[in-house]
Design a protein around this motif. Sequence first.
Motif, PDB file in Angstrom:
ATOM      1  N   GLU A   1     -24.476  -4.819 -14.085  1.00  0.00           N
ATOM      2  CA  GLU A   1     -23.985  -5.748 -12.778  1.00  0.00           C
ATOM      3  C   GLU A   1     -23.869  -4.748 -11.592  1.00  0.00           C
ATOM      4  N   ASP A   2     -23.350  -3.654 -11.796  1.00  0.00           N
ATOM      5  CA  ASP A   2     -22.847  -2.525 -10.798  1.00  0.00           C
ATOM      6  C   ASP A   2     -24.322  -2.267 -10.263  1.00  0.00           C
ATOM      7  N   LEU A   3     -25.311  -1.773 -10.972  1.00  0.00           N
ATOM      8  CA  LEU A   3     -26.631  -1.489 -10.274  1.00  0.00           C
ATOM      9  C   LEU A   3     -27.372  -2.527  -9.703  1.00  0.00           C
TER      10      LEU A   3
ATOM     11  N   ALA B   1     -28.968  -4.591  -4.507  1.00  0.00           N
ATOM     12  CA  ALA B   1     -28.884  -5.899  -3.502  1.00  0.00           C
ATOM     13  C   ALA B   1     -28.408  -5.668  -2.208  1.00  0.00           C
ATOM     14  N   THR B   2     -27.297  -4.582  -2.131  1.00  0.00           N
ATOM     15  CA  THR B   2     -26.845  -4.004  -0.929  1.00  0.00           C
ATOM     16  C   THR B   2     -27.802  -3.299  -0.066  1.00  0.00           C
ATOM     17  N   ALA B   3     -28.592  -2.659  -0.684  1.00  0.00           N
ATOM     18  CA  ALA B   3     -29.633  -1.738  -0.219  1.00  0.00           C
ATOM     19  C   ALA B   3     -31.009  -2.697   0.428  1.00  0.00           C
ATOM     20  N   GLY B   4     -30.973  -3.777  -0.199  1.00  0.00           N
ATOM     21  CA  GLY B   4     -32.074  -4.658   0.258  1.00  0.00           C
ATOM     22  C   GLY B   4     -33.142  -4.710  -0.757  1.00  0.00           C
ATOM     23  N   LEU B   5     -32.797  -4.497  -2.306  1.00  0.00           N
ATOM     24  CA  LEU B   5     -33.617  -4.292  -3.232  1.00  0.00           C
ATOM     25  C   LEU B   5     -33.280  -5.321  -4.444  1.00  0.00           C
ATOM     26  N   THR B   6     -34.055  -5.890  -5.119  1.00  0.00           N
ATOM     27  CA  THR B   6     -33.871  -6.679  -6.283  1.00  0.00           C
ATOM     28  C   THR B   6     -34.672  -6.305  -7.464  1.00  0.00           C
TER      29      THR B   6
END
Length: 232
Positions: free
Chosen positions: A202-204, A209-214
């Motif tokens: 969940e952390d990762l 997501a915060t960096a714009g990645l999924t």
Amino acid sequence: MSESLVREGYEGTGPGAITPDGCAVELYRRLSVGEEPDVIASVAPAGASVLELGCGAGRVTHPLVRRGFEVTAVDESPEMLEEIVGARRVRSPIETLDLRGERFDVVLLGSFLVHAGEHRVRDGMLRVCRAHVRDDGIVLVQREGAAHRSELPWERTDPSGGLIRIVSADPVGDGVRSVRAEYHFDDARWTQTFLSRELSDEDLTRHLATAGLTLDRALTDDGTWLLARPVL
């Protein structure tokens, strides 16, 4: 010692140059590459442009170059970059890298770097990954395996002949551990102490997501290699 600033909480001992995060250049010249090139090649298009963040002495760089990938190798240590052959070399801390709009088919964040102890460093690294990957490209992230966190002391014999031991991982607060590694060869010994933050799934996912990645999927059965894609 590298002219770069030593990172607090990181230390290395042994013969030869030691980088700001405690890595010994001569040690990383000796250590063999593992499955990394195969994992990367299994998902990277043939001849793809690859941005390798934290290339070290080229354990992964050189096999990728031999396979025909166009590699840009980034490291903050000039001594490490001197070992790189056949790839473009860029000296920079990963978390502040700015190649001025350049984008790559593949961005590679290996060597468990995503577990940086400081939130600003890890989040900066992931933002750099997003900023430098093409919209249709991929980001490959290597995370720690369970044995590195709980089954200590942990050791293995490297094909180069050296014994690698993770001796301890002591909590130092805020979910961060101070990890001590030892490397034994017949003619030399090195140690490294570094900070590592445990990241749940969940952390990762949240930090990506915060960096714009999924997160797309795991690439290895043990879940240590992950494939992420840009959020458009």
